[in-house]
Design a protein around this motif. Structure first.
Motif, short mmCIF file in Angstrom:
data_model
loop_
_atom_site.label_atom_id
_atom_site.label_comp_id
_atom_site.label_asym_id
_atom_site.label_seq_id
_atom_site.Cartn_x
_atom_site.Cartn_y
_atom_site.Cartn_z
N GLY A 9 -9.32 3.44 -5.72
CA GLY A 9 -7.95 2.98 -5.94
C GLY A 9 -7.36 3.57 -7.21
N ASP A 126 -12.97 -7.50 -2.64
CA ASP A 126 -11.65 -7.38 -2.02
C ASP A 126 -10.50 -7.54 -3.00
N GLN A 127 -10.75 -8.11 -4.17
CA GLN A 127 -9.71 -8.26 -5.18
C GLN A 127 -9.87 -7.24 -6.32
N HIS A 132 -7.58 -4.21 -3.95
CA HIS A 132 -6.65 -5.32 -4.15
C HIS A 132 -5.41 -5.20 -3.27
N SER A 133 -4.82 -4.05 -3.23
CA SER A 133 -3.61 -3.88 -2.43
C SER A 133 -3.91 -3.19 -1.09
N ARG A 134 -5.21 -3.04 -0.77
CA ARG A 134 -5.60 -2.36 0.48
C ARG A 134 -6.68 -3.18 1.20
#
Length: 156
Positions: A9, A126-127, A132-134
């Motif tokens: 990311g 996942d955060q 986070h945004s995916r």
């Protein structure tokens, strides 16, 4: 051959920049605190720059890598390599933290359960900065790890 089944990311670059700023502040404070001049300034600057380069490299390399023979987890400090035979399960874990009497949910992580019963944490959260945004990428990576593990089990 190892490959990471997802692209990192963009938040990693933010972390690397933040670390550069923090180390620059540390260098400034150290130089002022100890009244360093000349060689002392160069030594502090070079040592902290080297620390930043090593740290930035490790941050960029962090993650889960898969290969035909197993799974490699690169962390900030150390890396672990496991053959698929050593992996019992790839599972999701609902992470939470306790603060006094309260439990704070912090999202899903991927855990690797080894055949010897030990658990291996991954950098997959996942955060986290990669997902986070995916959220669909997080799910795809989890499924990729599970599918590779299942395929490897069928070969032996």
């Amino acid at each position: 051959m190892w490959f990471r089944p997802y692209s990192p990311g963009p938040g990693r670059w933010l972390v690397i920049g933040w670390e550069a700023l923090a180390l620059a502040l540390l260098a400034w404070a150290t130089i002022r605190q100890f009244d360093l001049t000349g060689q002392g300034v160069k030594l502090v600057a070079c040592a902290l720059a080297a620390l930043w380069v090593i740290g930035a490299h490790r941050i960029l390399q962090m993650g889960a890598y898969v290969g035909a023979t197993g799974l490699r987890i690169h962390g900030l400090i150390r890396s672990r390599t496991m053959s698929w035979r050593d992996v019992a399960h790839v599972r999701l874990h609902k992470a939470s933290h306790r603060v006094g009497p309260w439990r704070i949910e912090s999202g899903m992580t991927v855990l690797i359960e080894r055949r010897d019963g030990s658990m291996v944490n991954t950098e997959l959260w996942d955060q986290g900065i990669d997902f986070h945004s995916r959220p669909s990428v997080f799910r795809a990576v989890y499924h990729e790890l599970r599918n590779r593990h299942l395929a490897a089990q069928n070969t032996y």
